[in-house]
Design an enzyme around this catalytic site. Sequence first.
Site, PDB file in Angstrom:
ATOM      1  N   HIS A 123       0.810  -1.311   0.141  1.00 54.67           N
ATOM      2  CA  HIS A 123      -0.075  -0.001   0.070  1.00 54.67           C
ATOM      3  C   HIS A 123       0.699   1.259   0.031  1.00 54.67           C
ATOM      4  CE1 HIS A 123       0.992  -0.504   4.249  1.00 54.67           C
ATOM      5  NE2 HIS A 123       0.588   0.527   4.452  1.00 54.67           N
ATOM      6  N   HIS A 284       4.760   0.032   0.538  1.00 56.83           N
ATOM      7  CA  HIS A 284       5.414  -0.543   1.207  1.00 56.83           C
ATOM      8  C   HIS A 284       4.615  -1.841   1.999  1.00 56.83           C
ATOM      9  CE1 HIS A 284       3.462   2.561   3.478  1.00 56.83           C
ATOM     10  NE2 HIS A 284       3.419   1.897   4.465  1.00 56.83           N
ATOM     11  N   ARG A 299       5.058   6.995  13.807  1.00 61.72           N
ATOM     12  CA  ARG A 299       4.873   7.439  12.540  1.00 61.72           C
ATOM     13  C   ARG A 299       4.272   8.902  12.204  1.00 61.72           C
ATOM     14  NH1 ARG A 299       1.053   4.763   8.313  1.00 61.72           N
ATOM     15  NH2 ARG A 299      -0.302   6.431   8.529  1.00 61.72           N
TER      16      ARG A 299
END
Length: 308
Positions: A123, A284, A299
Amino acid sequence: MHATASLLEPTQPTQALSARLADAENWPFDVVRSTPTIGAEIGGIDLRRPLDDALYGALRRALLKFKVLFFRDQDITAEQHIAMARRFGELEVHPRFPHHPDHPELVLLGGDSTKPGTENLYHSDVSWRAIPSMASMLRCVSCPEVGGDTIWVNMAAAYENLPGDVKARIANLKGVHDLLPLFGQGLSPERHAQLRNEFPPMTHPVVRTHPETGEKILYVNEAFTTHLANYVSEFPYRIGSDFRLGEMDLLQYLYRQAAAPEYQVRLKWQPNTIAFWDNRSTQHYAVQDYFPAVRRMNRATIIGDRPF
């Protein structure tokens, strides 16, 4: 301690690769290329310190060139993580992931020993937004001794190597990207309806152009691209649902391009490793081979631009 295309110890770049890197730029940090196609480990830099203009510019150029950058032994705080990511642009707040209590822009990834993660599909982060992300910066807080690697894919290379007839076929197609097939699971009907209202499906080019490099990029992914908006207008059906089968076959073919090892780099995480990748030109896949062990990550995601 290098990012590599396998779980083996990395090798040093060949002399030819080193020469090409030196010819391309005199980097103000150490650069060890991970594969011929994608990825580089960056050394000789302390991300606890604010990026001055020269260092910021060099990192941005390196990101465009290598598409994903790896930094080892970066014991940064949440504040430093946010500050570094914000140097590259405004940050998003994700509507479904848990956030850091003091920094809503910092997503907390990782569950517990009762439920495996669900990021193990190819994705591009938040391609379901009207304006998807420019880049993501992911820091490993803790991870298993083995397992839990992440794979990144160069989707510019994936497009470049498509057969000519496929390139012609997809040149004018639009993909529909949707948050809810993946992130709508387990929601109440009320919350599901709220998210649908906030984040309706978005249409983006199947082949997008990178706004900084001009590269053509294959921009469909199995997590969020649900169908092609204009397939039937480009390829009218002959009988029955012929067009639908052709659309499904084409999408499946395009999805599979991300799985080619020739376009990939694989990172073995260690605590305080940071990966910084260009979401416009990569996909990824977080390998889910470590359950019931736990992997915890933070993140920050940088807002990008509308695909064209």
